[in-house]
Design a protein around this motif. Structure first.
Motif, PDB file in Angstrom:
ATOM      1  N   HIS A  80       0.615  -0.465   0.308  1.00 22.76           N
ATOM      2  CA  HIS A  80      -0.400  -0.015  -0.041  1.00 22.76           C
ATOM      3  C   HIS A  80       1.169   1.349  -0.114  1.00 22.76           C
ATOM      4  CE1 HIS A  80      -3.501   3.085   0.888  1.00 22.76           C
ATOM      5  NE2 HIS A  80      -3.178   2.866   1.685  1.00 22.76           N
ATOM      6  N   ASP A  81       1.836   1.512   0.770  1.00 26.29           N
ATOM      7  CA  ASP A  81       2.978   2.435   0.908  1.00 26.29           C
ATOM      8  C   ASP A  81       4.069   2.714  -0.308  1.00 26.29           C
ATOM      9  OD1 ASP A  81       2.093   3.150   3.357  1.00 26.29           O
ATOM     10  OD2 ASP A  81       4.483   1.845   3.993  1.00 26.29           O
ATOM     11  N   ASP A 122       4.395  -4.252 -10.615  1.00 24.24           N
ATOM     12  CA  ASP A 122       4.396  -5.924 -10.853  1.00 24.24           C
ATOM     13  C   ASP A 122       5.039  -6.142  -9.765  1.00 24.24           C
ATOM     14  OD1 ASP A 122       7.980  -4.971 -11.997  1.00 24.24           O
ATOM     15  OD2 ASP A 122       7.491  -5.903 -10.820  1.00 24.24           O
ATOM     16  N   TRP A 123       5.193  -8.182 -10.391  1.00 25.94           N
ATOM     17  CA  TRP A 123       5.265  -8.737  -9.209  1.00 25.94           C
ATOM     18  C   TRP A 123       6.191  -9.006  -8.578  1.00 25.94           C
ATOM     19  CZ3 TRP A 123       8.377 -13.266  -9.123  1.00 25.94           C
ATOM     20  CH2 TRP A 123       8.980 -13.760 -10.483  1.00 25.94           C
ATOM     21  N   GLN A 124       7.616  -8.565  -9.092  1.00 26.07           N
ATOM     22  CA  GLN A 124       9.400  -8.879  -9.197  1.00 26.07           C
ATOM     23  C   GLN A 124       9.408  -7.400  -8.481  1.00 26.07           C
ATOM     24  OE1 GLN A 124       8.561  -9.251 -12.050  1.00 26.07           O
ATOM     25  NE2 GLN A 124       9.854 -10.729 -13.217  1.00 26.07           N
ATOM     26  N   GLU A 125       8.831  -6.189  -8.407  1.00 24.25           N
ATOM     27  CA  GLU A 125       8.992  -5.698  -7.627  1.00 24.25           C
ATOM     28  C   GLU A 125       8.186  -5.523  -6.044  1.00 24.25           C
ATOM     29  OE1 GLU A 125       7.985  -1.102  -8.717  1.00 24.25           O
ATOM     30  OE2 GLU A 125       9.175  -0.638  -6.945  1.00 24.25           O
ATOM     31  N   ALA A 126       7.075  -6.205  -5.952  1.00 23.81           N
ATOM     32  CA  ALA A 126       6.100  -6.282  -5.018  1.00 23.81           C
ATOM     33  C   ALA A 126       6.834  -7.235  -3.802  1.00 23.81           C
ATOM     34  CB  ALA A 126       4.953  -6.806  -5.416  1.00 23.81           C
ATOM     35  N   GLN A 127       7.029  -8.309  -4.924  1.00 26.83           N
ATOM     36  CA  GLN A 127       7.931  -9.450  -3.873  1.00 26.83           C
ATOM     37  C   GLN A 127       9.368  -9.109  -3.599  1.00 26.83           C
ATOM     38  OE1 GLN A 127      11.113 -12.590  -6.048  1.00 26.83           O
ATOM     39  NE2 GLN A 127       9.562 -14.022  -5.596  1.00 26.83           N
ATOM     40  N   ALA A 128      10.728  -7.458  -4.238  1.00 25.77           N
ATOM     41  CA  ALA A 128      11.528  -7.733  -3.681  1.00 25.77           C
ATOM     42  C   ALA A 128      10.882  -6.664  -2.453  1.00 25.77           C
ATOM     43  CB  ALA A 128      11.774  -6.304  -4.238  1.00 25.77           C
ATOM     44  N   ILE A 129       9.918  -5.850  -2.123  1.00 26.29           N
ATOM     45  CA  ILE A 129       8.916  -5.565  -1.259  1.00 26.29           C
ATOM     46  C   ILE A 129       8.967  -5.866  -0.208  1.00 26.29           C
ATOM     47  CG2 ILE A 129       7.405  -3.446  -0.082  1.00 26.29           C
ATOM     48  CD1 ILE A 129       6.661  -2.097  -3.190  1.00 26.29           C
ATOM     49  N   PRO A 167       9.103  -5.422   7.334  1.00 25.36           N
ATOM     50  CA  PRO A 167       9.172  -6.109   8.733  1.00 25.36           C
ATOM     51  C   PRO A 167       7.883  -7.183   9.006  1.00 25.36           C
ATOM     52  CG  PRO A 167       7.609  -3.621   8.532  1.00 25.36           C
ATOM     53  CD  PRO A 167       8.285  -4.311   7.430  1.00 25.36           C
ATOM     54  N   GLY A 168       8.711  -8.540   9.921  1.00 28.82           N
ATOM     55  CA  GLY A 168       7.084  -8.976  10.448  1.00 28.82           C
ATOM     56  C   GLY A 168       7.315 -10.293   9.083  1.00 28.82           C
ATOM     57  N   ILE A 169       7.564 -10.294   8.049  1.00 33.73           N
ATOM     58  CA  ILE A 169       7.225 -10.904   6.695  1.00 33.73           C
ATOM     59  C   ILE A 169       8.349 -11.713   6.385  1.00 33.73           C
ATOM     60  CG2 ILE A 169       6.914 -10.899   4.288  1.00 33.73           C
ATOM     61  CD1 ILE A 169       5.256  -8.290   4.505  1.00 33.73           C
TER      62      ILE A 169
END
Ligand code: 2RA
Length: 340
Positions: A143-144, A256-263, A268-270
């Motif tokens: 979301h951020d 994109d999914w790669q950026e989401a994965q990297a984020i 924290p906590g993930i």
């Protein structure tokens, strides 16, 4: 110098985990008391390498105690939480009673830790529903970055979310399927839970959704962002511990999914377990006893603009309840509650 801490509901699934996690994380405790109903009086519970005998909640005076972790039903909470709060003890409550009170902070530390500062309104802080907690931990970093417009979530919730009696029902009903004459009729649930799934958690509402589904909507809006549109389907599955969720998200901006994965890997906590191969994902049995919110199956949803799908699993007794409550106390200690 530490805190004088009470655990209310110390003999239940969540209460026991609260004691375990307070010990595991070496929360600064000068004194601890395990409280339960009169019919559990004297029951022994573990706090690290110590054994506590439960005391009677009805007779307990919270004066001089710093923090009370509540893990009992809403009806009993309605009686004893205000009493503890008025006697000067900060209440961190796991029931749903106070979550939607605008004056009472509803907190997931990885998402809105600063909300703890409002505890003084009523000396009570609310813990979210287990299915909400793990989801907002995963949604927050995304979301951020790309601003969430809409979420569609389906949950696969373990029976420990209902309590010990439900765990016993799953165990005995499962055995009963194989042993003639030992069949176990549904009691805790309206239908058989062994080798089955039940699309119904909590009570039905007038619009056909259930209160569990309503909680996920209301709590996400309070904790993360009131503008997020969310729809949920909450399902009970024959798993003892560990809630799983299939989450579909539409963002305002491309992600994109790669950026989401990297984020998510940095959030924290993930813990991200995400390989596009057999076994390259998390399952509930692997999350039991762990602190992490696990994320797998991260992939784009090409049927909508800026869509993403992922799988999210966490121990519902820990991040979904006891761990989140202890983390709230840790934040409280750092931000505003002086020790001793
Ligand atoms: C459940 N979220 O899973 C509810 C309460 N813990 O039953």
């Amino acid at each position: 110098m530490g805190y004088r801490v009470a655990v209310v509901g110390a003999t239940g699934n969540v209460g026991k985990e609260m004691l375990n996690i307070l010990a595991e994380r070496e929360f600064p405790v000068d004194e601890i008391v395990a409280l339960a109903s009169r019919n559990s009086l004297g029951t022994e519970v573990s706090f690290g390498d110590k054994t506590l005998k439960t005391k009677d909640l009805a007779e307990f005076d919270f004066t001089g105690w710093d923090i009370a972790f509540f893990a009992i039903g809403s009806d009993a909470t309605k009686v004893y939480a205000p009493k503890a709060a008025s006697q000067g003890c900060v209440v961190i409550d796991n029931s749903s009673l106070y979550r939607y009170d605008p004056e009472i902070p509803l907190v997931v530390p990885e998402v809105n830790a600063e909300a703890v500062d409002n505890y003084k309104n009523k000396n009570i802080i609310a813990n979210p529903n287990c299915s909400t907690a793990q989801m907002v931990v995963a949604l927050k970093p995304l979301h951020d970055r790309a601003k969430i417009k809409r979420v569609v979530v389906s949950t696969y919730q373990s029976v420990s979310g209902t309590g010990k009696e439900a765990m016993d029902e799953l165990w005995n009903q499962t055995k009963g399927v194989f042993v003639p004459g030992q069949e176990v009729a549904p009691k805790v649930y309206p239908k058989q839970i062994a080798f089955n799934v039940i699309p119904h958690i909590d009570v039905f509402l007038d619009d056909g959704s259930t209160k569990e589904e309503w909680k996920m909507v209301a709590e996400t809006k309070k904790i993360l962002d009131k503008n997020i549109k969310l729809t949920a389907t909450c399902v009970r599955v024959p798993v003892f511990v560990g809630h799983s969720e299939s989450i579909n998200v539409e963002f305002e901006e491309p992600l994109d999914w790669q950026e989401a994965q990297a984020i998510l890997r940095e959030a924290p906590g993930i813990l991200v377990v995400d390989k596009r191969e057999a076994g390259g994902y998390i399952t509930p049995v692997e999350c039991v006893g762990e602190y992490a919110t696990y994320v797998s199956r991260i992939r784009e949803d090409s049927t909508v603009e800026n869509g993403l799908n992922f799988w999210c699993v966490s121990d519902n007794l820990r991040k979904g309840a006891a761990l989140n409550a202890v983390q709230i106390a840790e934040v409280l200690g750092k931000r505003c509650l002086k020790k001793g």
